[in-house]
Write a protein that holds these residues in place. Structure first.
Motif, PDB file in Angstrom:
ATOM      1  N   VAL A  41       0.854  -1.196   0.000  1.00 18.48           N
ATOM      2  CA  VAL A  41       0.000   0.000   0.000  1.00 18.48           C
ATOM      3  C   VAL A  41       0.885   1.239   0.000  1.00 18.48           C
ATOM      4  O   VAL A  41       1.723   1.409   0.882  1.00 18.48           O
ATOM      5  N   PRO A  42       0.698   2.121  -1.007  1.00 21.67           N
ATOM      6  CA  PRO A  42       1.522   3.323  -1.070  1.00 21.67           C
ATOM      7  C   PRO A  42       1.233   4.285   0.082  1.00 21.67           C
ATOM      8  O   PRO A  42       0.083   4.453   0.490  1.00 21.67           O
ATOM      9  N   VAL A  43       2.314   4.887   0.611  1.00 15.36           N
ATOM     10  CA  VAL A  43       2.213   5.845   1.700  1.00 15.36           C
ATOM     11  C   VAL A  43       3.010   7.073   1.278  1.00 15.36           C
ATOM     12  O   VAL A  43       4.174   6.937   0.894  1.00 15.36           O
ATOM     13  N   PRO A  44       2.413   8.260   1.306  1.00 17.85           N
ATOM     14  CA  PRO A  44       1.044   8.555   1.726  1.00 17.85           C
ATOM     15  C   PRO A  44       0.065   8.272   0.596  1.00 17.85           C
ATOM     16  O   PRO A  44       0.455   8.091  -0.552  1.00 17.85           O
ATOM     17  N   HIS A  45      -1.207   8.262   0.952  1.00 15.51           N
ATOM     18  CA  HIS A  45      -2.281   8.181  -0.027  1.00 15.51           C
ATOM     19  C   HIS A  45      -3.512   8.842   0.564  1.00 15.51           C
ATOM     20  O   HIS A  45      -3.572   9.105   1.754  1.00 15.51           O
ATOM     21  N   PHE A  46      -4.483   9.131  -0.292  1.00 11.62           N
ATOM     22  CA  PHE A  46      -5.768   9.663   0.153  1.00 11.62           C
ATOM     23  C   PHE A  46      -6.828   9.124  -0.781  1.00 11.62           C
ATOM     24  O   PHE A  46      -6.515   8.525  -1.811  1.00 11.62           O
ATOM     25  N   GLY A  47      -8.065   9.324  -0.423  1.00  8.14           N
ATOM     26  CA  GLY A  47      -9.146   8.863  -1.275  1.00  8.14           C
ATOM     27  C   GLY A  47     -10.475   9.113  -0.631  1.00  8.14           C
ATOM     28  O   GLY A  47     -10.612   9.991   0.222  1.00  8.14           O
ATOM     29  N   VAL A  48     -11.426   8.308  -1.024  1.00 11.26           N
ATOM     30  CA  VAL A  48     -12.792   8.499  -0.551  1.00 11.26           C
ATOM     31  C   VAL A  48     -13.458   7.133  -0.412  1.00 11.26           C
ATOM     32  O   VAL A  48     -13.091   6.173  -1.103  1.00 11.26           O
ATOM     33  N   ILE A  49     -14.396   7.065   0.523  1.00  9.03           N
ATOM     34  CA  ILE A  49     -15.205   5.861   0.698  1.00  9.03           C
ATOM     35  C   ILE A  49     -16.506   6.081  -0.066  1.00  9.03           C
ATOM     36  O   ILE A  49     -17.221   7.057   0.179  1.00  9.03           O
ATOM     37  N   LEU A  50     -16.780   5.188  -0.980  1.00  7.81           N
ATOM     38  CA  LEU A  50     -17.975   5.276  -1.825  1.00  7.81           C
ATOM     39  C   LEU A  50     -18.989   4.214  -1.419  1.00  7.81           C
ATOM     40  O   LEU A  50     -18.634   3.234  -0.753  1.00  7.81           O
ATOM     41  N   ALA A  51     -20.215   4.402  -1.848  1.00  8.03           N
ATOM     42  CA  ALA A  51     -21.216   3.338  -1.737  1.00  8.03           C
ATOM     43  C   ALA A  51     -20.720   2.169  -2.592  1.00  8.03           C
ATOM     44  O   ALA A  51     -20.038   2.365  -3.611  1.00  8.03           O
ATOM     45  N   TRP A  52     -21.038   0.939  -2.165  1.00  4.45           N
ATOM     46  CA  TRP A  52     -20.528  -0.257  -2.848  1.00  4.45           C
ATOM     47  C   TRP A  52     -20.796  -0.203  -4.354  1.00  4.45           C
ATOM     48  O   TRP A  52     -19.903  -0.453  -5.172  1.00  4.45           O
ATOM     49  N   GLU A  53     -22.002   0.154  -4.744  1.00  6.60           N
ATOM     50  CA  GLU A  53     -22.366   0.195  -6.164  1.00  6.60           C
ATOM     51  C   GLU A  53     -21.571   1.273  -6.902  1.00  6.60           C
ATOM     52  O   GLU A  53     -21.178   1.092  -8.060  1.00  6.60           O
ATOM     53  N   ASP A  54     -21.341   2.411  -6.259  1.00  7.05           N
ATOM     54  CA  ASP A  54     -20.560   3.485  -6.880  1.00  7.05           C
ATOM     55  C   ASP A  54     -19.105   3.067  -7.040  1.00  7.05           C
ATOM     56  O   ASP A  54     -18.458   3.392  -8.037  1.00  7.05           O
ATOM     57  N   TRP A  55     -18.581   2.339  -6.050  1.00  6.74           N
ATOM     58  CA  TRP A  55     -17.210   1.831  -6.139  1.00  6.74           C
ATOM     59  C   TRP A  55     -17.092   0.877  -7.326  1.00  6.74           C
ATOM     60  O   TRP A  55     -16.141   0.960  -8.108  1.00  6.74           O
ATOM     61  N   GLU A  56     -18.051  -0.044  -7.454  1.00  4.67           N
ATOM     62  CA  GLU A  56     -18.028  -0.993  -8.568  1.00  4.67           C
ATOM     63  C   GLU A  56     -18.075  -0.267  -9.910  1.00  4.67           C
ATOM     64  O   GLU A  56     -17.344  -0.611 -10.838  1.00  4.67           O
ATOM     65  N   ALA A  57     -18.936   0.762 -10.004  1.00  3.40           N
ATOM     66  CA  ALA A  57     -19.050   1.532 -11.251  1.00  3.40           C
ATOM     67  C   ALA A  57     -17.739   2.268 -11.548  1.00  3.40           C
ATOM     68  O   ALA A  57     -17.289   2.304 -12.704  1.00  3.40           O
ATOM     69  N   LEU A  58     -17.115   2.841 -10.523  1.00  2.00           N
ATOM     70  CA  LEU A  58     -15.839   3.535 -10.726  1.00  2.00           C
ATOM     71  C   LEU A  58     -14.758   2.547 -11.156  1.00  2.00           C
ATOM     72  O   LEU A  58     -13.975   2.835 -12.072  1.00  2.00           O
ATOM     73  N   ALA A  59     -14.701   1.384 -10.526  1.00  3.39           N
ATOM     74  CA  ALA A  59     -13.717   0.371 -10.908  1.00  3.39           C
ATOM     75  C   ALA A  59     -13.876   0.000 -12.380  1.00  3.39           C
ATOM     76  O   ALA A  59     -12.884  -0.091 -13.118  1.00  3.39           O
ATOM     77  N   GLU A  60     -15.095  -0.182 -12.821  1.00  2.00           N
ATOM     78  CA  GLU A  60     -15.347  -0.524 -14.227  1.00  2.00           C
ATOM     79  C   GLU A  60     -14.958   0.629 -15.144  1.00  2.00           C
ATOM     80  O   GLU A  60     -14.384   0.404 -16.214  1.00  2.00           O
ATOM     81  N   ARG A  61     -15.272   1.861 -14.736  1.00  2.00           N
ATOM     82  CA  ARG A  61     -14.908   3.045 -15.537  1.00  2.00           C
ATOM     83  C   ARG A  61     -13.386   3.129 -15.696  1.00  2.00           C
ATOM     84  O   ARG A  61     -12.870   3.379 -16.785  1.00  2.00           O
ATOM     85  N   LEU A  62     -12.660   2.920 -14.598  1.00  2.00           N
ATOM     86  CA  LEU A  62     -11.209   3.002 -14.643  1.00  2.00           C
ATOM     87  C   LEU A  62     -10.614   1.880 -15.491  1.00  2.00           C
ATOM     88  O   LEU A  62      -9.685   2.098 -16.270  1.00  2.00           O
ATOM     89  N   LYS A  63     -11.143   0.674 -15.348  1.00  2.00           N
ATOM     90  CA  LYS A  63     -10.668  -0.447 -16.165  1.00  2.00           C
ATOM     91  C   LYS A  63     -10.912  -0.175 -17.648  1.00  2.00           C
ATOM     92  O   LYS A  63     -10.050  -0.449 -18.483  1.00  2.00           O
ATOM     93  N   ALA A  64     -12.088   0.370 -17.968  1.00  6.71           N
ATOM     94  CA  ALA A  64     -12.430   0.666 -19.367  1.00  6.71           C
ATOM     95  C   ALA A  64     -11.497   1.725 -19.950  1.00  6.71           C
ATOM     96  O   ALA A  64     -11.266   1.752 -21.168  1.00  6.71           O
ATOM     97  N   ARG A  65     -10.954   2.581 -19.099  1.00  8.93           N
ATOM     98  CA  ARG A  65     -10.014   3.624 -19.544  1.00  8.93           C
ATOM     99  C   ARG A  65      -8.561   3.134 -19.506  1.00  8.93           C
ATOM    100  O   ARG A  65      -7.650   3.910 -19.721  1.00  8.93           O
ATOM    101  N   ASP A  66      -8.381   1.841 -19.219  1.00  8.45           N
ATOM    102  CA  ASP A  66      -7.037   1.239 -19.148  1.00  8.45           C
ATOM    103  C   ASP A  66      -6.128   1.953 -18.157  1.00  8.45           C
ATOM    104  O   ASP A  66      -4.930   2.123 -18.398  1.00  8.45           O
ATOM    105  N   ILE A  67      -6.709   2.361 -17.028  1.00  8.25           N
ATOM    106  CA  ILE A  67      -5.920   2.977 -15.966  1.00  8.25           C
ATOM    107  C   ILE A  67      -5.016   1.914 -15.360  1.00  8.25           C
ATOM    108  O   ILE A  67      -5.444   0.790 -15.095  1.00  8.25           O
ATOM    109  N   GLN A  68      -3.764   2.266 -15.134  1.00 13.49           N
ATOM    110  CA  GLN A  68      -2.829   1.340 -14.490  1.00 13.49           C
ATOM    111  C   GLN A  68      -3.027   1.455 -12.981  1.00 13.49           C
ATOM    112  O   GLN A  68      -2.913   2.535 -12.410  1.00 13.49           O
ATOM    113  N   PHE A  69      -3.320   0.359 -12.340  1.00 15.15           N
ATOM    114  CA  PHE A  69      -3.541   0.330 -10.899  1.00 15.15           C
ATOM    115  C   PHE A  69      -2.254  -0.012 -10.168  1.00 15.15           C
ATOM    116  O   PHE A  69      -1.460  -0.826 -10.642  1.00 15.15           O
ATOM    117  N   VAL A  70      -2.074   0.568  -9.002  1.00 17.60           N
ATOM    118  CA  VAL A  70      -1.015   0.150  -8.085  1.00 17.60           C
ATOM    119  C   VAL A  70      -1.480  -1.137  -7.419  1.00 17.60           C
ATOM    120  O   VAL A  70      -0.723  -2.094  -7.284  1.00 17.60           O
TER     121      VAL A  70
END
Length: 141
Positions: free
Chosen positions: A71-100
Motif C-alpha cells: 500500500v503506497p504511503v502517503p495516499h488519500f481517497g474516498v469511501i464510496l457506496a458499494w455500487e458506486d465503487w463498482e461503477a468507478l472500478a469498471e470506468r477506470l478499467k475501461a479507460r485502461d488505468i494502471q492500478f497500483v
C-alpha cells in the motif's frame, strides 16, 4: 454521525496534466482556479491541486504491507457506496488505468471487509477508493 466535507491540497508538478486527469478520468467538476492551482469537487469534498516541483514522496514512493499488497504511503481517497465503487472500478478499467493495487475485496469475511483499489495520478499522488457493505464497518475493530 454527520460528515463534513474535507479540504485537501496536494502538490502536482504538471498542473495541466493533473487538471486533465481529474477532469477526464473522474469527471470532477472544477471550482475556482488560478495559474498555479485548481479546486475540484472530489465526491463532495474540496480537493485542490497546487503546482510545485515533484516532492521527494512522489519521486520515491514508500509502501507498507497490508493484506498481501504493498500500500503506497502517503495516499488519500474516498469511501464510496458499494455500487458506486463498482461503477468507478469498471470506468477506470475501461479507460485502461494502471492500478497500483487492482480492485479487489480486502479482509474478506472479516471485520472491516472492504472493496479497495489504488492508483496514481500523473504526478505520483496515490489515491485509494474503497467501499464497505455497511458504513458501520468503516471503524469496526
Amino acid at each position: 454521525m454527520s460528515l463534513s466535507p474535507f479540504h485537501l491540497a496536494i502538490p502536482v508538478d504538471d498542473l495541466a496534466l493533473a487538471r486533465a486527469f481529474y477532469n477526464d478520468v473522474f469527471g470532477l467538476e472544477e471550482g475556482r482556479s488560478s495559474e498555479q492551482w485548481v479546486d475540484f469537487n472530489f465526491f463532495g469534498h474540496q480537493l485542490v491541486i497546487h503546482e510545485q516541483p515533484k516532492t521527494p514522496g512522489q519521486a520515491n514512493a514508500h509502501s507498507n504491507p497490508v493484506d498481501g499488497h504493498d500500500v503506497p504511503v502517503p495516499h488519500f481517497g474516498v469511501i464510496l457506496a458499494w455500487e458506486d465503487w463498482e461503477a468507478l472500478a469498471e470506468r477506470l478499467k475501461a479507460r485502461d488505468i494502471q492500478f497500483v493495487i487492482e480492485p479487489y475485496v480486502r479482509f474478506k469475511g472479516e471485520v472491516g471487509e472492504q472493496a479497495t483499489m489504488f492508483l496514481l495520478d500523473p504526478c505520483g499522488n496515490a489515491l485509494e477508493f474503497k467501499a464497505f457493505k455497511g458504513m458501520g464497518q468503516v471503524f469496526a475493530k
